[in-house]
Design an enzyme around this catalytic site. Structure first.
Site, PDB file in Angstrom:
ATOM      1  N   LYS A 198       0.841  -1.194   0.000  1.00 17.81           N
ATOM      2  CA  LYS A 198       0.000   0.000   0.000  1.00 17.81           C
ATOM      3  C   LYS A 198       0.873   1.239   0.000  1.00 17.81           C
ATOM      4  O   LYS A 198       1.756   1.390   0.841  1.00 17.81           O
ATOM      5  CB  LYS A 198      -0.891   0.024   1.248  1.00 17.81           C
ATOM      6  N   ASP A 234      -3.764   4.205  -1.883  1.00 16.07           N
ATOM      7  CA  ASP A 234      -4.724   4.687  -0.869  1.00 16.07           C
ATOM      8  C   ASP A 234      -4.806   6.213  -0.914  1.00 16.07           C
ATOM      9  O   ASP A 234      -4.205   6.900  -0.092  1.00 16.07           O
ATOM     10  CB  ASP A 234      -4.247   4.187   0.505  1.00 16.07           C
ATOM     11  N   LYS A 285      -7.758   8.071  -0.928  1.00 17.65           N
ATOM     12  CA  LYS A 285      -8.920   8.604  -0.187  1.00 17.65           C
ATOM     13  C   LYS A 285      -9.494   9.849  -0.874  1.00 17.65           C
ATOM     14  O   LYS A 285      -9.630  10.910  -0.266  1.00 17.65           O
ATOM     15  CB  LYS A 285      -8.552   8.906   1.263  1.00 17.65           C
ATOM     16  N   ASP A 344     -14.303  14.610  -3.578  1.00 18.23           N
ATOM     17  CA  ASP A 344     -14.524  15.889  -4.258  1.00 18.23           C
ATOM     18  C   ASP A 344     -15.801  15.754  -5.079  1.00 18.23           C
ATOM     19  O   ASP A 344     -16.514  14.744  -4.943  1.00 18.23           O
ATOM     20  CB  ASP A 344     -13.297  16.220  -5.149  1.00 18.23           C
ATOM     21  N   THR A 378     -11.384   5.703  11.602  1.00 21.27           N
ATOM     22  CA  THR A 378     -11.385   5.153  12.966  1.00 21.27           C
ATOM     23  C   THR A 378     -10.930   6.185  13.995  1.00 21.27           C
ATOM     24  O   THR A 378     -11.037   5.947  15.191  1.00 21.27           O
ATOM     25  CB  THR A 378     -10.483   3.908  13.055  1.00 21.27           C
ATOM     26  N   ARG A 386       3.383  -0.491  10.707  1.00 18.97           N
ATOM     27  CA  ARG A 386       4.575  -0.505  11.551  1.00 18.97           C
ATOM     28  C   ARG A 386       5.119  -1.878  11.909  1.00 18.97           C
ATOM     29  O   ARG A 386       6.348  -2.048  11.921  1.00 18.97           O
ATOM     30  CB  ARG A 386       4.316   0.345  12.811  1.00 18.97           C
TER      31      ARG A 386
HETATM   32  O1  C5P Z   1       1.259   1.014  11.403  1.00 19.10           O
HETATM   33  P1  C5P Z   1      -0.129   0.508  11.280  1.00 19.10           P
HETATM   34  O2  C5P Z   1      -0.248  -0.992  11.082  1.00 19.10           O
HETATM   35  O3  C5P Z   1      -1.026   0.994  12.389  1.00 19.10           O
HETATM   36  O4  C5P Z   1      -0.642   1.174   9.922  1.00 19.10           O
HETATM   37  C1  C5P Z   1      -1.890   0.901   9.397  1.00 19.10           C
HETATM   38  C2  C5P Z   1      -2.055   1.554   8.072  1.00 19.10           C
HETATM   39  O5  C5P Z   1      -3.448   1.581   7.789  1.00 19.10           O
HETATM   40  C3  C5P Z   1      -1.584   2.985   7.986  1.00 19.10           C
HETATM   41  O6  C5P Z   1      -1.175   3.221   6.639  1.00 19.10           O
HETATM   42  C4  C5P Z   1      -2.801   3.776   8.334  1.00 19.10           C
HETATM   43  O7  C5P Z   1      -2.826   5.043   7.740  1.00 19.10           O
HETATM   44  C5  C5P Z   1      -3.896   2.906   7.744  1.00 19.10           C
HETATM   45  N1  C5P Z   1      -5.191   3.052   8.388  1.00 19.10           N
HETATM   46  C6  C5P Z   1      -5.437   2.800   9.739  1.00 19.10           C
HETATM   47  N2  C5P Z   1      -6.682   2.930  10.246  1.00 19.10           N
HETATM   48  C7  C5P Z   1      -7.663   3.295   9.453  1.00 19.10           C
HETATM   49  C8  C5P Z   1      -7.455   3.544   8.103  1.00 19.10           C
HETATM   50  C9  C5P Z   1      -6.191   3.407   7.603  1.00 19.10           C
HETATM   51  O8  C5P Z   1      -4.540   2.461  10.479  1.00 19.10           O
HETATM   52  N3  C5P Z   1      -8.862   3.382   9.967  1.00 19.10           N
END
Ligand code: C5P
Length: 250
Positions: free
Chosen positions: A39, A71, A73, A76, A135, A226
């Site tokens: 992604k 991604d 998002k 518009d 979220t 992460r």
């Molecule tokens: O590091 P981590 O596993 O938390 O990253 C999750 C990924 O998913 C990030 O790119 C974050 O922006 C994305 N994301 C999220 N929660 C959401 C929508 C997208 O953590 N509700």
């Protein structure tokens, strides 16, 4: 029995072009990728655009068959969102995100444009996923925007609207998978962030689930950031998470 494909999408959350290229090569490079897809999101795309995607995620890596989740998002008026889709389809993304709260006409215009541009560029049609309720928003945040609804009810409402408007799936938290599977059926794509492998740090994900829990509930894909890109060995971390999700032939 149908073999399940690797559901793990590795989120490459960096604006460092060379670092992104190395990470992608390590988790998605051949002969066998450790992930089902990668992604790239807003921060990377705003910094480097289409040339950055071509550099960090070059044809030899794409040729392993790994998926590409762009991604963006988008949100518009219909004409502008369709224009945004038109600008990126030749990168052959597997998935593109748009905000379901942009409404029916916006989503329909995006879906039509995705199909038309895919035919024009002779690439597979990108699947469009609706962003439902971020979220980071709770009930009082929604209320402040004039939406008097429980966030989980609003997620189901927006996902259903996305499906009716021709989108292929939605982004949802692990806690909404079951309700969305029930409402939108088995073919609707559910791309699920907020995943933490057993025993790892939650970081700022407050209501995370393990890969196995999310897959068992019906997630199509798991977005993992992460725990993979901050690991000492991102490829080994990705493989371990895929195994946790039930993929054994890595
Ligand atoms: O590091 P981590 O596993 O938390 O990253 C999750 C990924 O998913 C990030 O790119 C974050 O922006 C994305 N994301 C999220 N929660 C959401 C929508 C997208 O953590 N509700």
């Amino acid at each position: 029995m149908k073999t399940r494909s690797n559901p793990v999408y590795s989120s490459i959350d960096t604006t460092d072009l060379v670092h992104a290229a190395k990470l992608i090569q390590s988790v998605a490079g051949g002969p066998k990728p450790a992930v089902g897809g990668v992604k790239l999101g807003l921060e990377f795309f705003l910094a480097h655009g289409a040339p950055g995607v071509r550099y960090a995620f070059p044809t030899p890596v794409r040729a392993t068959g790994v998926g590409f989740f762009l991604d963006l998002k988008l949100h518009d008026i219909p004409n502008t969102v369709a224009g945004g889709i038109r600008a990126v389809v030749d990168l052959a993304p597997t998935y593109i995100t748009i905000h379901a709260s942009g409404g029916r006409e916006m989503m329909k215009a995006a879906a039509e444009e995705a199909a038309a541009q895919a035919a024009k560029h002779n690439v597979p049609r990108p699947k469009l996923l609706g962003v439902t309720v971020l979220t980071s928003l709770d009930r009082s945040d929604l209320e402040a925007t004039g939406v008097d609804a429980d966030p989980s009810d609003q997620v189901v409402r927006l996902a259903a609207l996305a499906q009716e408007s021709g989108l292929d799936g939605a982004i949802c938290s692990p806690h909404e998978i079951a309700a969305l599977r029930k409402r939108c059926g088995s073919e609707f794509v559910l791309m699920v962030p907020g995943i933490r492998p057993v025993g790892s740090a939650a970081n700022d994900q407050k209501r995370a689930m393990t890969p196995r829990q999310a897959v068992d509930l019906g997630a199509s894909h798991l977005v993992v950031g992460r725990p993979i890109y901050q690991a000492a060995d991102p490829r080994a971390a990705a493989e371990a998470i895929a195994r946790e999700a039930g993929i054994n032939d890595l």
